[in-house]
Design a protein around this motif. Structure first.
Motif, mmCIF file in Angstrom:
data_model
loop_
_atom_site.group_PDB
_atom_site.id
_atom_site.type_symbol
_atom_site.label_atom_id
_atom_site.label_comp_id
_atom_site.label_asym_id
_atom_site.label_seq_id
_atom_site.Cartn_x
_atom_site.Cartn_y
_atom_site.Cartn_z
ATOM 1 N N GLY A 92 0.785 -1.224 0.000
ATOM 2 C CA GLY A 92 0.000 0.000 0.000
ATOM 3 C C GLY A 92 0.818 1.275 0.000
ATOM 4 N N LEU A 93 2.150 1.163 0.125
ATOM 5 C CA LEU A 93 2.996 2.352 0.223
ATOM 6 C C LEU A 93 3.980 2.393 -0.936
ATOM 7 N N TYR A 133 0.395 6.552 0.114
ATOM 8 C CA TYR A 133 -0.090 5.433 0.929
ATOM 9 C C TYR A 133 -1.562 5.237 0.622
ATOM 10 N N ASN A 134 -1.926 4.038 0.190
ATOM 11 C CA ASN A 134 -3.308 3.736 -0.178
ATOM 12 C C ASN A 134 -3.688 2.388 0.434
ATOM 13 N N ALA A 135 -4.260 2.428 1.637
ATOM 14 C CA ALA A 135 -4.650 1.210 2.341
ATOM 15 C C ALA A 135 -5.561 1.586 3.508
ATOM 16 N N HIS A 136 -6.327 0.603 3.995
ATOM 17 C CA HIS A 136 -7.207 0.796 5.156
ATOM 18 C C HIS A 136 -8.149 1.988 4.974
ATOM 19 N N ILE A 139 -6.069 7.394 1.859
ATOM 20 C CA ILE A 139 -5.064 7.753 0.863
ATOM 21 C C ILE A 139 -4.311 8.967 1.401
ATOM 22 N N ILE A 140 -3.012 8.822 1.514
ATOM 23 C CA ILE A 140 -2.161 9.911 1.996
ATOM 24 C C ILE A 140 -1.041 10.111 0.978
ATOM 25 N N ALA A 185 -4.391 14.183 2.809
ATOM 26 C CA ALA A 185 -4.903 12.921 3.348
ATOM 27 C C ALA A 185 -6.414 12.898 3.178
ATOM 28 N N GLY A 186 -6.934 11.743 2.776
ATOM 29 C CA GLY A 186 -8.368 11.597 2.610
ATOM 30 C C GLY A 186 -8.845 10.237 3.089
ATOM 31 N N TYR A 187 -10.037 10.202 3.654
ATOM 32 C CA TYR A 187 -10.622 8.960 4.160
ATOM 33 C C TYR A 187 -11.918 8.672 3.411
ATOM 34 N N ASP A 188 -12.095 7.416 2.987
ATOM 35 C CA ASP A 188 -13.285 6.989 2.251
ATOM 36 C C ASP A 188 -14.426 6.686 3.229
#
Length: 276
Positions: A92-93, A133-136, A139-140, A185-188
């Protein structure tokens, strides 16, 4: 980062990340040769390119316009090299390092072979670090760029910059150094709603902070204080399908105290598709 991952689904803001988009050519294209590949958890790339044109460098955009050309061909009196290395060891990184070196004075037409154009080089050096970083459901993304330009005091006397009839930049000193740093940084939110998650819809709530200055060092004691910018943005990205995003954001450019800050609201729709 902007040049390596410039498609609209690779950043949250409505417009391309402002810091890199201010100091560097956006989606930088040059005639040249590229060697790239993968080895284990690494991706590498090396390029030999036509150089930038110092006639187009400015105080407010540093080397951004150096890849532009008013002619119907690309001049290559000077050359540049670019290197990039990405690492994917952590799931994810992605971690990236990149750099550029090239000469810029005299990479134009017409060229004064007996003047400043021939005597000085105008070396451009850029170093950058970036990551995604794209996981959990997060996305950062972040990047830091720092650049150096040699012979800046001589740019004022380059032939095409003093010739008022030329289509190139004619005034203002250019900085020896420029920088841009930024993180978002964003959270789904839809990841927590099973029906929307199963329908492959996403809704990111994001924030971004960046700071940049295309005139980070004075040339001949000349200052342009309005070029130093801090910017904050907050907004949402809605993906009804994976290829389409609807973006909305509020942002504010924070300038030095003698200038007014610059708030704005932006809305955009972007489609990204690849045809093979």
């Amino acid at each position: 980062m902007n040049n390596a991952h410039h498609e609209p689904l690779n950043f949250f803001t409505v417009y391309r990340p402002e810091g890199e988009n201010t100091i560097l050519p956006s989606t930088w294209h040059q005639t040249g040769v590229s060697f790239f590949g993968r080895y284990g958890k690494f991706r590498y790339e090396a390029q030999l390119l036509a150089g930038l044109n110092a006639d187009n460098f400015t105080n407010t955009n540093w080397i951004k316009k150096g890849a532009a050309n008013p002619l119907e061909f690309e001049v290559a009196n000077k050359y540049g090299v670019a290197l990039r290395l990405d690492n994917y060891s952590v799931p994810g990184l992605r971690l990236g390092l990149s750099g550029y070196y090239g000469e810029s004075i005299g990479n134009s037409y017409p060229r004064n072979a007996n003047g400043v154009d021939a005597e000085y080089k105008g070396q451009v050096l850029i170093g950058a670090f970036d990551f995604t970083y794209n996981a959990h459901n997060w996305i950062i993304r972040g990047q830091a760029d720092y650049g150096y330009l040699g012979d800046t005091e001589q740019l004022k006397y380059v032939y095409n910059r003093t010739n008022k009839k030329s289509p190139y930049h004619h005034s203002a000193f250019v900085s020896k150094n420029a920088y841009a740093v930024g993180i978002e940084a964003g959270y789904d939110v839809f990841s927590q709603i099973s029906s929307l998650r199963n329908d492959d819809q996403k809704f990111y709530v994001f924030g971004r902070y960046e700071q940049y200055n295309p005139y980070a060092s004075m040339t001949k004691s000349t200052a342009y204080d309005y070029t130093e910018v801090k910017r904050m943005a907050f907004g949402v990205n809605y993906y009804p399908v994976p290829e389409i995003v609807i973006k909305a954001e509020y942002s504010n450019r924070l300038l030095k105290s003698q200038y007014n800050n610059e708030p704005s609201i932006s809305i955009g729709v972007a489609y990204e598709g690849f045809f093979l």
